[in-house]
Design a protein around this motif. Structure first.
Motif, short mmCIF file in Angstrom:
data_model
loop_
_atom_site.label_atom_id
_atom_site.label_comp_id
_atom_site.label_asym_id
_atom_site.label_seq_id
_atom_site.Cartn_x
_atom_site.Cartn_y
_atom_site.Cartn_z
N GLU A 172 0.82 -1.21 0.00
CA GLU A 172 0.00 0.00 0.00
C GLU A 172 0.86 1.27 0.00
O GLU A 172 0.49 2.28 -0.57
CB GLU A 172 -0.89 -0.03 1.24
CG GLU A 172 -1.87 1.09 1.33
CD GLU A 172 -2.59 1.10 2.68
OE1 GLU A 172 -2.53 0.09 3.41
OE2 GLU A 172 -3.19 2.13 2.98
N ASN A 173 2.00 1.20 0.68
CA ASN A 173 2.92 2.35 0.60
C ASN A 173 4.37 1.87 0.64
O ASN A 173 4.64 0.69 0.88
CB ASN A 173 2.60 3.41 1.68
CG ASN A 173 2.85 2.92 3.08
OD1 ASN A 173 3.91 2.38 3.39
ND2 ASN A 173 1.86 3.08 3.95
N THR A 174 5.28 2.80 0.41
CA THR A 174 6.69 2.42 0.27
C THR A 174 7.31 2.07 1.62
O THR A 174 8.20 1.22 1.70
CB THR A 174 7.44 3.57 -0.43
OG1 THR A 174 6.84 3.78 -1.71
CG2 THR A 174 8.91 3.25 -0.63
N VAL A 175 6.81 2.70 2.68
CA VAL A 175 7.35 2.40 4.01
C VAL A 175 7.14 0.92 4.37
O VAL A 175 8.06 0.25 4.82
CB VAL A 175 6.72 3.33 5.08
CG1 VAL A 175 7.12 2.90 6.48
CG2 VAL A 175 7.10 4.78 4.84
N VAL A 176 5.93 0.42 4.12
CA VAL A 176 5.69 -1.00 4.47
C VAL A 176 6.47 -1.94 3.55
O VAL A 176 6.87 -3.02 3.97
CB VAL A 176 4.18 -1.37 4.49
CG1 VAL A 176 3.50 -0.80 5.71
CG2 VAL A 176 3.44 -1.00 3.24
N ALA A 177 6.71 -1.53 2.32
CA ALA A 177 7.52 -2.36 1.41
C ALA A 177 8.94 -2.49 1.97
O ALA A 177 9.51 -3.59 2.01
CB ALA A 177 7.54 -1.73 0.01
N ILE A 178 9.49 -1.37 2.46
CA ILE A 178 10.85 -1.41 3.01
C ILE A 178 10.88 -2.22 4.31
O ILE A 178 11.82 -2.98 4.56
CB ILE A 178 11.40 0.04 3.20
CG1 ILE A 178 11.48 0.75 1.84
CG2 ILE A 178 12.78 0.00 3.87
CD1 ILE A 178 11.89 2.23 1.90
N MET A 179 9.84 -2.09 5.12
CA MET A 179 9.73 -2.91 6.35
C MET A 179 9.81 -4.39 6.00
O MET A 179 10.46 -5.16 6.69
CB MET A 179 8.37 -2.69 7.03
CG MET A 179 8.18 -1.35 7.63
SD MET A 179 9.42 -1.15 8.89
CE MET A 179 8.65 0.10 9.81
N ASP A 180 9.10 -4.77 4.93
CA ASP A 180 9.07 -6.17 4.54
C ASP A 180 10.45 -6.65 4.08
O ASP A 180 10.83 -7.79 4.32
CB ASP A 180 8.01 -6.38 3.45
CG ASP A 180 7.48 -7.80 3.45
OD1 ASP A 180 7.20 -8.34 4.55
OD2 ASP A 180 7.36 -8.41 2.36
N LEU A 181 11.18 -5.74 3.44
CA LEU A 181 12.55 -6.07 3.03
C LEU A 181 13.41 -6.32 4.28
O LEU A 181 14.17 -7.30 4.35
CB LEU A 181 13.13 -4.91 2.20
CG LEU A 181 14.61 -4.98 1.85
CD1 LEU A 181 14.91 -6.18 0.95
CD2 LEU A 181 15.05 -3.69 1.13
N LEU A 182 13.25 -5.47 5.28
CA LEU A 182 14.03 -5.62 6.52
C LEU A 182 13.66 -6.93 7.22
O LEU A 182 14.51 -7.58 7.83
CB LEU A 182 13.77 -4.44 7.45
CG LEU A 182 14.22 -3.06 6.93
CD1 LEU A 182 13.78 -1.96 7.87
CD2 LEU A 182 15.74 -3.04 6.74
N ASN A 183 12.39 -7.32 7.10
CA ASN A 183 11.92 -8.55 7.75
C ASN A 183 12.16 -9.80 6.90
O ASN A 183 11.75 -10.89 7.29
CB ASN A 183 10.42 -8.45 8.06
CG ASN A 183 10.14 -7.39 9.11
OD1 ASN A 183 11.00 -7.09 9.93
ND2 ASN A 183 8.96 -6.79 9.05
N GLY A 184 12.73 -9.63 5.72
CA GLY A 184 13.03 -10.78 4.87
C GLY A 184 11.85 -11.26 4.05
O GLY A 184 11.91 -12.32 3.42
N GLY A 185 10.77 -10.52 4.00
CA GLY A 185 9.60 -10.91 3.20
C GLY A 185 9.81 -10.74 1.70
O GLY A 185 9.21 -11.45 0.90
N VAL A 186 10.64 -9.79 1.33
CA VAL A 186 11.01 -9.61 -0.09
C VAL A 186 12.53 -9.53 -0.17
O VAL A 186 13.21 -9.23 0.82
CB VAL A 186 10.39 -8.32 -0.70
CG1 VAL A 186 8.88 -8.39 -0.76
CG2 VAL A 186 10.83 -7.06 0.05
N ASP A 187 13.07 -9.82 -1.38
CA ASP A 187 14.53 -9.77 -1.57
C ASP A 187 15.00 -8.38 -1.95
O ASP A 187 16.20 -8.06 -1.82
CB ASP A 187 14.94 -10.75 -2.68
CG ASP A 187 14.55 -12.17 -2.34
OD1 ASP A 187 14.96 -12.64 -1.26
OD2 ASP A 187 13.83 -12.81 -3.14
#
Ligand code: ARG
Length: 270
Positions: A172-187
């Protein structure tokens, strides 16, 4: 006599309050002419362009908008309504009169919306963990890639790997996308270069790096977005040109990016 005055004051207050509900609150300017307050929408989760700081929307776009509206002599209010709602609101002609949100001008959007003259040049970058083997956009093949839904970052990744690709994860926004990267959800996350660089610079503890790839990511320009046929566009365009030519733009740019903007590139686009 006194009673009459009190009544007049109450009546005036009543009229003023009644005007506050709609999209563009009517105001009365000095010469008695009705003046509209322009409502501007944004998605304040895109630092350094627009983000929340101590309950306030701040960023490059916020300062730039303020300079442009002052130059245009327009009263305005900035509202944080989120990314997808910006497009819906402008299309329905409700809630907001225009949007500023690091929005890329492109042909697809131009079919539905009007854009101001360009005010910022951008491209995409890939955000990955410091120890990631990914070195360029083609290395994203087979990897889970996060993008903000409905952005040109999503379009850039889809252009490389196909719109149906299951590995593209939309946020939904770029902040949550980056959070997911930090959590290993995306590469990796593909987002606008200034946003990627800003995140890396401000969060050294997160150990991320931003990778550029001019061979696979094109240059694009941001504009303010209006409903089709908006009568604000000519005024705003005029004001943007003045803000750029007067040096005010360079001042705001230096405040947020620390260096001189390439104003010539921008003016060439107008
Ligand atoms: N420039 C990109 C686009 O127009 C991303 C903009 C996202 N902006 C935001 N405030 N979330 O699609």
């Amino acid at each position: 006599m006194k009673k009459g005055l009190v009544f007049a004051v109450i009546l005036a207050l009543f009229v003023a309050l009644a005007g506050c509900g709609g999209k563009s609150a009517e105001q009365t300017s000095g010469n008695g002419e009705a003046k509209k307050k322009v409502i501007v929408g944004t998605d304040a989760a895109f630092a350094p362009f627009e983000y929340m700081d101590k309950g306030k929307i701040v960023g490059f776009d916020v300062d730039f908008l303020d300079a442009v509206m002052e130059e245009a002599g327009l009263e305005y209010e900035l509202k944080n309504i989120g990314w997808d709602p910006l497009f819906a609101a402008l299309q329905e002609g409700k809630e907001i009169d225009l949007a500023i949100s690091g929005i890329t001008i492109n042909d697809k959007r131009k079919q539905t919306y009007d854009f101001s003259v360009p005010y910022f040049e951008s491209t995409h970058m890939i955000l990955v963990k410091e120890n990631s083997p990914i070195k360029n956009a083609l290395d994203l093949k087979g990897k889970i890639v996060g993008v903000q839904n409905g952005t040109t970052g999503q379009a850039a990744v889809e252009k490389l790997f196909g719109a149906e690709n299951k590995n593209i994860k939309k946020f939904e926004n770029t902040v949550v996308a980056i959070m997911d990267l930090l959590n290993g959800g995306v590469d990796a996350v593909v987002t606008d270069n200034a946003v990627a660089n800003e995140y890396v610079k401000n969060n050294p503890d997160k150990k991320l790096k931003a990778i550029e790839d001019p061979a696979n990511f094109e240059s694009e320009f941001y504009g303010l977005m209006f409903p089709k046929g908006s009568d604000l566009k000519p005024k705003v365009d005029e004001a943007i040109k003045k803000v750029i030519e007067s040096g005010k733009y360079a001042e705001i740019y230096k405040k947020w990016f620390g260096n001189e903007p390439k104003v010539d590139n921008l003016l060439k686009q107008q």
